[in-house]
Scaffold this active site. Structure first.
Site, PDB file in Angstrom:
ATOM      1  CE1 TYR A  41      71.338   8.649 -17.060  1.00 35.90           C
ATOM      2  CE2 TYR A  41      72.355   8.599 -19.236  1.00 35.90           C
ATOM      3  CZ  TYR A  41      71.633   9.271 -18.269  1.00 35.90           C
ATOM      4  OH  TYR A  41      71.196  10.569 -18.499  1.00 35.90           O
ATOM      5  CB  SER A  70      70.457  10.377 -22.257  1.00 33.33           C
ATOM      6  OG  SER A  70      71.860  10.373 -22.409  1.00 33.33           O
TER       7      SER A  70
END
Length: 247
Positions: free
Chosen positions: A159, A146
Site C-alpha cells: 500500500y 494517503s
C-alpha cells in the site's frame, strides 16, 4: 468561491465513487454544480444510492460500472460518460484497495493487485481523459493518495508503494500538462470514517490525532474542491489528516 456555481457546466468522473471517501467527493462535486459520473466495480446498490443523493440535492449523476485497472473497461467507461454527460473536465482517481498484510504475509499477488488498482488505474484513466481536456484547454485531475505515501501507515508495504507511486505520477503529469491548462494534484487523507478504515479505527489510533477525532468523507470532498478551484496550484499533495502529520 461559491460552491454552488464553481463547477456549473462541468463533468466530473470519480472512480470508486459509490462509498466512503469516493462518495463524499462525488457529493461535493455535485453540490458544486458538476454533473457526476460515479464509477463502481461491484456494489451497484451503493452506487445507485450515491447517484440518488446527488439527484435529491439538485444535481445530476449517473452510475457506471467498470474495473478501472483494466484498459478496455476504462475506455468503455470514458465513452459512456461522454455519451451520457459530456466530455470529462474533472477526474478524481479515488479507486483503491487496502488489504492489510504484514511483511511476512504479503504475497506477490497482493503486491501486483494493489499496484494495479491503486496506481495503474490512475494512469489509465488519466490517459483516457487527456485528449478531451487538451482540446478544451481546461482540466482538473485529483489523485487520492494517503498518509501512507510518506509514512509507515498501517496497511502494508504494498500500500505504501502504491500511494507513493501515485504522488510521483501526480508530479510527473503536473509538470507536463500545465501548459495545456490542466492541473494535477493529490489529496493525502489520514484516517477517515469509512468501511475500508474500520480495522484501523478500532485500534484506537483516533486518540492520537491532534483534532481529537478521525475525518469525514465530506471533508475530503471539501479538499478536492479546494484544489480544483485554484488554477495556480498544481503538482502538490495536500495532507488532510487532523494534524496527525506535517510531512
Amino acid at each position: 468561491m461559491d460552491e454552488q456555481t464553481t463547477l456549473a457546466g462541468r463533468v466530473a468522473l470519480v472512480t470508486g465513487g459509490s462509498r466512503g471517501i469516493g462518495r463524499g467527493i462525488a457529493e461535493a462535486l455535485g453540490r458544486a454544480g458538476a454533473a457526476v459520473a460515479v464509477n463502481y466495480r461491484h456494489r451497484e446498490d451503493e452506487a445507485a444510492a450515491a447517484v440518488a443523493a446527488i439527484d435529491e440535492a439538485g444535481g445530476r449523476a449517473i452510475a457506471v460500472c467498470a474495473d478501472v485497472s483494466v484498459a478496455a473497461e476504462v475506455q468503455a467507461l470514458t465513452e459512456q460518460v461522454v455519451s451520457e454527460l459530456g466530455p470529462v473536465d474533472v477526474l478524481v482517481n479515488n479507486a483503491g484497495i487496502a488489504t492489510i498484510r504484514g511483511v511476512d504475509d504479503i504475497t506477490e499477488a497482493d503486491f501486483d493487485q494493489t499496484l494495479s488498482v491503486n496506481l495503474k488505474s490512475a494512469f489509465l484513466c488519466t490517459q483516457a481523459v487527456l485528449p478531451g481536456m487538451r482540446e478544451r484547454g481546461w482540466g482538473r485531475i485529483v489523485n487520492i493518495s494517503s498518509i501512507a505515501a510518506r509514512g509507515a501507515g498501517g496497511i502494508g508495504v504494498h500500500y505504501n508503494a502504491s500511494k507513493s507511486g501515485l504522488e510521483g505520477l501526480t508530479r510527473g503529469y503536473a509538470a507536463r500538462l500545465a501548459p495545456d491548462g490542466i492541473t494535477v494534484n493529490a489529496i493525502a487523507p489520514g484516517l477517515v470514517d469509512t468501511e475500508m478504515a474500520a480495522p484501523l479505527k478500532e485500534s484506537g489510533v483516533a486518540d492520537r490525532i491532534p483534532v481529537g477525532r478521525i475525518g469525514r468523507p465530506d471533508e475530503i470532498g471539501q479538499a478536492v474542491l479546494m484544489v480544483i478551484g485554484n488554477a495556480y496550484l498544481t503538482g502538490q499533495t495536500v495532507a488532510v489528516n487532523g494534524g496527525g502529520s506535517f510531512v
